[in-house]
Design an enzyme around this catalytic site. Structure first.
Site, PDB file in Angstrom:
ATOM      1  CE  LYS A 207     -25.327 -22.998  50.723  1.00 38.62           C
ATOM      2  NZ  LYS A 207     -24.259 -22.723  51.670  1.00 38.62           N
ATOM      3  CD  GLU A 213     -34.506  -9.991  50.163  1.00 43.30           C
ATOM      4  OE1 GLU A 213     -34.632 -11.246  50.291  1.00 43.30           O
ATOM      5  OE2 GLU A 213     -34.018  -9.261  51.046  1.00 43.30           O
ATOM      6  NE  ARG A 269     -19.663 -14.941  54.665  1.00 41.46           N
ATOM      7  CZ  ARG A 269     -20.628 -15.578  55.304  1.00 41.46           C
ATOM      8  NH1 ARG A 269     -21.855 -15.570  54.821  1.00 41.46           N
ATOM      9  NH2 ARG A 269     -20.384 -16.191  56.438  1.00 41.46           N
ATOM     10  CG  HIS A 385     -11.357  14.441  42.761  1.00 42.58           C
ATOM     11  ND1 HIS A 385     -10.670  15.632  42.654  1.00 42.58           N
ATOM     12  CD2 HIS A 385     -10.641  13.524  42.053  1.00 42.58           C
ATOM     13  CE1 HIS A 385      -9.615  15.449  41.881  1.00 42.58           C
ATOM     14  NE2 HIS A 385      -9.574  14.172  41.512  1.00 42.58           N
TER      15      HIS A 385
END
Ligand code: F6P
Length: 545
Positions: A207, A213, A269, A385
């Site tokens: 944006k 990064e 987001r 699990h």
């Protein structure tokens, strides 16, 4: 001076009501109302949502809905759809609902209808997508593109990645998609290891087009392309940008005609259905992409118009408030029984926690109540699990969202029945548990009975759709977006800013310079940080001089 939330009549009434409800067991609520499973189910925009396994009665719902009214939710929804600058700390509208508006609709920002611009960009994306998918968009050496690498982070990565995984069934298998987000060089290195630069398109999604990064990875990608193609002109064939910042895109060297625009009124987001979804469109094609927008829009309309006691996002948001503020729940688990939705919990982490992880209200006061829960989760049945033990017998209350589909996208229907049987079983087991008497009746030795007892009374929502389609994905995402908005209105916080991420960015920049320097580590840091930097400097790889 506004009355504080905790002084609302409905809040006080909910507090008193909670004292009764905390002693009520779901077993009794179901025995007392044989139609409960139907009474608390709602349907909209292709989703069937069962709220019956929540620790609520009709009275709870009535009080929660009064809380929504007393908080002015109806007017806040109007303000959002009206394009008011509801993101007050950044002085912007939050108009992601305009991204999926059909082209005969109108949404205004500062008096200008933005829908035509939205559709212009969609058309530009569609035309690019047709060229790339048909092979007529060629790389610099004349080869068609076979690989697409999306470089972005946060909303510019999690949405596209989640949507790609979710809709992989609908994707063109001749194209390979990679998503690079982390500044850890391992991410880029591994992503392109088996790719040929001549056949690779890089989408730089940001944006702001300033995110450290993303810009670091984009520069590395540029070197990677040029190291093979050795011609600056190759950039125009191998790089496109998705951004609101034309100036920075040009400075990076990307031809502005290869830029797909979006706007400051789209939060990161909340942007997977904007041009940030370019990789999604390249994967699934324009038709499917537009069907996804249709799903978003259907949920928007439902949110905007349905009465609160039938409004899926409103009820979901209010239930989060109910558990967070009255039961003291700290976390919430997202459990999709669908492997395609494996990145959905991670996507929701940003949507929910970056939006509502705030402790200051709109008037600048400290919130005197808890706000956003911690969101976590994994697809079922895998989670069963690993961490479900805690969900069933741990000391914490963790409300769960189960998400499942009636029809699989493969012909292994026997697998699908097993999968869905597990979803229904988990929600049933959490709600009803197994009493000590039942365990004893099975002949379990008495010393083992407490270990094998399940208290139950653990709430969950079950969300079902017929099939995982682009439409249902759109509805599902919009459901959570508007639930988050509902929560923010009750908590009186701004869900559209993210000041909390700034400090770390500033410190990292300062420390970054110090890591490379040979001189003394500046003592502006605490002794722990100083020692960590010293240790790192002593052991880090030195660049060849
Ligand atoms: O640092 C947080 C954040 O601003 C997110 O809100 C955003 O989604 C992400 O960084 C990426 O930002 P951009 O798209 O501007 O690179």
């Amino acid at each position: 001076m506004k009355r504080s939330l905790t002084a609302f009549h409905s809040w006080k009434a909910l507090k008193a009501h909670y004292r009764t409800m905390r002693r009520q067991h779901l077993r009794d609520l179901f025995v007392g109302d044989p139609l409960r499973g139907r009474r608390f189910a709602r349907q909209a925009a292709g989703l069937y949502v069962d709220f019956s396994k929540h620790r609520i009665t009709e009275e709870t719902l009535r009080l929660l809905v009064s809380l929504a009214h007393e908080s002015g939710l109806r007017e806040r929804i109007r303000a959002m759809f009206r394009g008011d600058r509801i993101n007050v700390t950044e002085d912007r509208a939050a108009l992601h609902v305009a991204l999926r508006a059909p082209n005969d609709h109108t949404f205004y920002v500062d008096g200008v209808n933005v829908v035509p611009s939205v559709h212009d960009v969609l058309r530009k994306m569609a035309s690019f997508s047709r060229r790339l998918r048909s092979g007529s968009w060629k790389g610099h050496t004349g080869k068609p593109v076979r690989n697409v690498v999306n470089i972005g982070i946060g909303g510019s990565d999690l949405g596209p990645l989640m949507a790609y995984e979710a809709l992989r069934y609908y994707s063109d298998r001749r194209l390979r998609f990679r998503f690079v987000s982390n500044v850890d060089g391992a991410d880029f290195t591994e992503a392109v290891l088996d790719l040929d630069p001549e056949e690779t398109l890089v989408i730089v999604s940001s944006k702001t087009f300033t995110t450290l990064e993303t810009m670091t990875n984009a520069q590395t990608a540029r070197r990677w392309i040029l190291s093979r193609l050795r011609d600056e002109r190759a950039i125009a064939r191998h790089f496109v940008a998705v951004s609101t910042n034309r100036e920075e895109v040009v400075r990076f060297g990307i031809d502005p005609s290869n830029m797909f625009e979006f706007w400051d009124w789209v939060g990161g987001r909340y942007s997977m259905d904007s041009a940030i979804g370019l990789s999604t469109m390249l994967a699934i094609g324009e038709e499917h992409f537009s069907r996804m927008l249709g799903g978003f829009h259907a949920m928007d309309e439902h949110f905007r118009r349905a009465p609160f006691d039938r409004n899926l996002p409103v009820i979901m948001g209010l239930l989060t408030v109910w558990y967070t503020n009255f039961f003291g729940a700290e976390t919430m688990a997202i459990l999709p029984y669908c492997q395609y939705l494996k990145r959905f919990p991670a996507y929701l982490q940003q949507l929910v926690m970056e939006s509502n992880g705030k402790s200051v209200t709109l008037d600048g006061a400290k919130a005197t109540y808890a706000t956003s829960p911690v969101i976590w989760g994994e697809p079922g049945t895998n989670g069963q699990h690993s961490f479900y033990q805690l969900l069933h017998q741990g000391t914490r209350l963790v409300p769960c969202d189960f998400i499942g589909f009636c029809q699989p996208l493969n012909d292994l229907t026997d697998h699908h029945d097993i999968l869905m049987a597990n979803l229904f079983a988990q929600s049933e087991a959490l709600a009803f548990g197994k009493t000590a008497a039942e365990i004893r009746a099975e002949g379990t030795p008495s010393w083992l009975v407490p270990h094998r007892t399940f208290d139950g009374n653990r709430p969950s929502t079950v969300i079902l759709a017929d099939r995982l389609t682009p439409e249902t994905l759109g509805s599902l995402v919009a459901l959570y977006e508007h639930s988050v908005f509902t929560q923010s209105v009750i908590w009186r916080i701004n869900p559209f800013d993210q000041w909390g991420v700034e400090l770390g960015k500033v410190l990292a920049k300062r420390i970054g310079d110090e890591l490379k320097g040979e001189g003394r580590v500046r003592s502006r840091h605490d002794s722990s940080t100083v020692e960590l930097i010293r240790h790192y400097r002593k052991h880090r790889v030195r660049e060849e001089r």
